[in-house]
Design a protein around this motif. Structure first.
Motif, PDB file in Angstrom:
ATOM      1  N   ILE A  10     -46.405 -41.331 -26.025  1.00 26.17           N
ATOM      2  CA  ILE A  10     -47.974 -41.768 -26.086  1.00 26.17           C
ATOM      3  C   ILE A  10     -48.718 -41.714 -24.769  1.00 26.17           C
ATOM      4  O   ILE A  10     -50.108 -40.803 -25.034  1.00 26.17           O
ATOM      5  CB  ILE A  10     -48.116 -43.387 -26.179  1.00 26.17           C
ATOM      6  CG1 ILE A  10     -47.640 -44.202 -27.256  1.00 26.17           C
ATOM      7  CG2 ILE A  10     -49.612 -43.959 -25.680  1.00 26.17           C
ATOM      8  CD1 ILE A  10     -47.520 -45.540 -27.239  1.00 26.17           C
ATOM      9  N   LYS A  11     -48.319 -41.514 -23.569  1.00 25.05           N
ATOM     10  CA  LYS A  11     -49.128 -41.120 -22.322  1.00 25.05           C
ATOM     11  C   LYS A  11     -49.173 -39.651 -22.362  1.00 25.05           C
ATOM     12  O   LYS A  11     -50.278 -39.051 -22.055  1.00 25.05           O
ATOM     13  CB  LYS A  11     -48.254 -41.745 -21.025  1.00 25.05           C
ATOM     14  CG  LYS A  11     -48.885 -41.283 -19.874  1.00 25.05           C
ATOM     15  CD  LYS A  11     -48.122 -41.836 -18.739  1.00 25.05           C
ATOM     16  CE  LYS A  11     -48.567 -41.440 -17.242  1.00 25.05           C
ATOM     17  NZ  LYS A  11     -48.087 -41.995 -16.196  1.00 25.05           N
ATOM     18  N   ASP A  12     -48.083 -38.913 -22.617  1.00 29.85           N
ATOM     19  CA  ASP A  12     -48.032 -37.438 -22.295  1.00 29.85           C
ATOM     20  C   ASP A  12     -48.530 -36.585 -23.431  1.00 29.85           C
ATOM     21  O   ASP A  12     -49.139 -35.460 -23.193  1.00 29.85           O
ATOM     22  CB  ASP A  12     -46.949 -37.009 -21.840  1.00 29.85           C
ATOM     23  CG  ASP A  12     -46.487 -37.672 -20.656  1.00 29.85           C
ATOM     24  OD1 ASP A  12     -47.100 -37.873 -19.580  1.00 29.85           O
ATOM     25  OD2 ASP A  12     -45.417 -38.385 -20.449  1.00 29.85           O
ATOM     26  N   LYS A  36     -54.561 -36.044 -27.434  1.00 31.53           N
ATOM     27  CA  LYS A  36     -55.000 -35.927 -28.618  1.00 31.53           C
ATOM     28  C   LYS A  36     -55.909 -36.834 -29.301  1.00 31.53           C
ATOM     29  O   LYS A  36     -56.925 -36.677 -30.089  1.00 31.53           O
ATOM     30  CB  LYS A  36     -53.889 -35.413 -29.509  1.00 31.53           C
ATOM     31  CG  LYS A  36     -53.129 -34.108 -29.410  1.00 31.53           C
ATOM     32  CD  LYS A  36     -53.795 -32.984 -29.300  1.00 31.53           C
ATOM     33  CE  LYS A  36     -52.937 -31.662 -29.383  1.00 31.53           C
ATOM     34  NZ  LYS A  36     -52.205 -31.776 -28.019  1.00 31.53           N
ATOM     35  N   LEU A  37     -55.419 -38.178 -29.291  1.00 28.81           N
ATOM     36  CA  LEU A  37     -56.330 -39.387 -29.525  1.00 28.81           C
ATOM     37  C   LEU A  37     -57.690 -39.215 -28.931  1.00 28.81           C
ATOM     38  O   LEU A  37     -58.738 -39.474 -29.653  1.00 28.81           O
ATOM     39  CB  LEU A  37     -55.468 -40.767 -29.113  1.00 28.81           C
ATOM     40  CG  LEU A  37     -54.507 -41.176 -29.891  1.00 28.81           C
ATOM     41  CD1 LEU A  37     -53.959 -42.375 -29.364  1.00 28.81           C
ATOM     42  CD2 LEU A  37     -55.231 -41.171 -31.407  1.00 28.81           C
ATOM     43  N   ASP A  38     -57.660 -38.984 -27.679  1.00 25.00           N
ATOM     44  CA  ASP A  38     -58.955 -38.648 -26.915  1.00 25.00           C
ATOM     45  C   ASP A  38     -59.971 -37.769 -27.805  1.00 25.00           C
ATOM     46  O   ASP A  38     -61.243 -37.988 -28.054  1.00 25.00           O
ATOM     47  CB  ASP A  38     -58.904 -38.135 -25.400  1.00 25.00           C
ATOM     48  CG  ASP A  38     -58.266 -39.620 -24.595  1.00 25.00           C
ATOM     49  OD1 ASP A  38     -58.208 -40.595 -25.212  1.00 25.00           O
ATOM     50  OD2 ASP A  38     -57.781 -39.157 -23.577  1.00 25.00           O
ATOM     51  N   ARG A  77     -55.010 -47.316 -35.433  1.00 20.54           N
ATOM     52  CA  ARG A  77     -53.921 -48.232 -35.265  1.00 20.54           C
ATOM     53  C   ARG A  77     -52.612 -47.695 -34.222  1.00 20.54           C
ATOM     54  O   ARG A  77     -52.281 -46.825 -35.056  1.00 20.54           O
ATOM     55  CB  ARG A  77     -53.820 -49.017 -36.316  1.00 20.54           C
ATOM     56  CG  ARG A  77     -54.731 -49.922 -37.036  1.00 20.54           C
ATOM     57  CD  ARG A  77     -54.279 -50.806 -38.156  1.00 20.54           C
ATOM     58  NE  ARG A  77     -53.198 -51.397 -37.980  1.00 20.54           N
ATOM     59  CZ  ARG A  77     -52.588 -52.169 -38.740  1.00 20.54           C
ATOM     60  NH1 ARG A  77     -52.764 -51.883 -40.187  1.00 20.54           N
ATOM     61  NH2 ARG A  77     -51.596 -53.205 -38.406  1.00 20.54           N
ATOM     62  N   LEU A  78     -52.460 -48.231 -33.249  1.00 18.76           N
ATOM     63  CA  LEU A  78     -51.120 -47.514 -32.610  1.00 18.76           C
ATOM     64  C   LEU A  78     -50.185 -48.658 -32.065  1.00 18.76           C
ATOM     65  O   LEU A  78     -50.583 -49.721 -31.685  1.00 18.76           O
ATOM     66  CB  LEU A  78     -51.849 -47.060 -31.414  1.00 18.76           C
ATOM     67  CG  LEU A  78     -50.510 -46.359 -30.474  1.00 18.76           C
ATOM     68  CD1 LEU A  78     -49.817 -45.323 -31.035  1.00 18.76           C
ATOM     69  CD2 LEU A  78     -51.317 -45.777 -28.982  1.00 18.76           C
TER      70      LEU A  78
END
Length: 295
Positions: A104-106, A111-113, A125-126
């Motif tokens: 999630i972090k790396d 990509k979500l941003d 939804r994550l």
């Protein structure tokens, strides 16, 4: 007799305008064609829907009841068509994603941003979880995409893109001297080990690394959060096994220090899994395009 959906549309227009000629004009049909369609519908239903007047038509009681249902049905169809157009324009829809903390972090968050900036109307939804539960949720249809640790052999899932993840042991200032030279595995085992909970892919990976060298290990501190592992390592409780990219900021600030092991730690692979037998939604497919260069 088979009732054609178009008969209901013609009936609705005739009811709205109270005039067959006007209904025909709106539908680009002749008045006789409208009259014939209504007659066919009446015969199929076995009842009169309109009273024919000298200057038009008027709904019977039965016709009025049917009109309310038909009007609602076509309103639902119109709403559905509108939503389909919004989906095509990426102004509606959702993407359901499962991943664990390091990914999630790396990997995922950058990509979500980008995706959120480009398609702010798509709902993301994550769910954060371990690989085994992500796979289960994919199969149950609760997720569209799963970011999982590999290897994974499952005929129901397709692995679309893969990339490496580097793991390492890190310590705080208390054990800083160990980071100044290459440490043997025996030296590493002289300090407490801070590991993720048993059963996680990361825990199994590091256990296998020790096992190949003839060691069986137990965690001195066992946690289910990478963040907490880093915190405990920084406070001097021992060596935490974490993805290196997850602690890059702490390494740069000099509050954590990477141990350089004599036996190299192989990179791990992560993959993006989807159900093999399901067609991806438009938003899901668009999101996955961001990872094409990872293949």
């Amino acid at each position: 007799m088979t009732i054609h959906t178009e008969w209901y549309r013609i009936f609705m227009y005739a009811a709205q305008f109270g005039n067959l000629t006007k209904a025909g004009q709106m539908l680009h049909m002749t008045q006789p064609s409208v009259s014939y369609a209504i007659k066919q519908l009446e015969e199929a239903l076995g009842m009169t829907l309109f009273d024919r007047l000298s200057k038009g038509v008027r709904l019977t009681q039965e016709g009025q009841l049917l009109f309310e249902h038909v009007k609602l049905a076509f309103a639902h169809l119109d709403t559905g068509e509108k939503q389909m157009r919004q989906l095509k324009q990426f102004k509606d829809g959702q993407v359901r994603i499962g991943a664990n903390g390091a990914i999630i972090k790396d990997i995922l968050l950058p990509k979500l941003d980008l995706f959120h900036q480009s398609y702010p109307d798509i709902h993301v939804r994550l769910i954060q979880n371990r690989t085994s539960l992500i796979v289960q949720h994919l199969k149950e249809g609760k997720l569209d995409i799963g970011f999982i640790h590999l290897p994974l052999d499952d005929s129901e899932l397709a692995i679309k893109y893969t990339a490496p993840l580097r793991n390492c042991f890190v310590v705080g200032a208390r054990y800083r001297e160990l980071a100044e030279y290459v440490v043997t595995t025996a030296q590493l085992l002289t300090i407490p080990l801070l590991l993720l909970s048993a059963g996680s892919r990361t825990r199994s990976f590091v256990e296998q690394w020790f096992s190949r060298q003839g060691y069986t290990i137990d965690a001195d501190i066992e946690l289910n959060s990478l963040e907490m592992l880093a915190v405990f390592a920084e406070r001097g409780y021992g060596a935490a096994f974490v993805p290196r990219s997850y602690v890059e900021a702490e390494l740069a600030r000099g509050v954590l220090f990477e141990l350089h092991t004599e036996v190299p730690i192989d990179d791990r692979q992560f993959g993006i899994a989807t159900r093999r037998d399901l067609t991806l939604s438009l938003p899901t497919a668009k999101f996955l395009e961001l990872f094409q260069h990872e293949a």
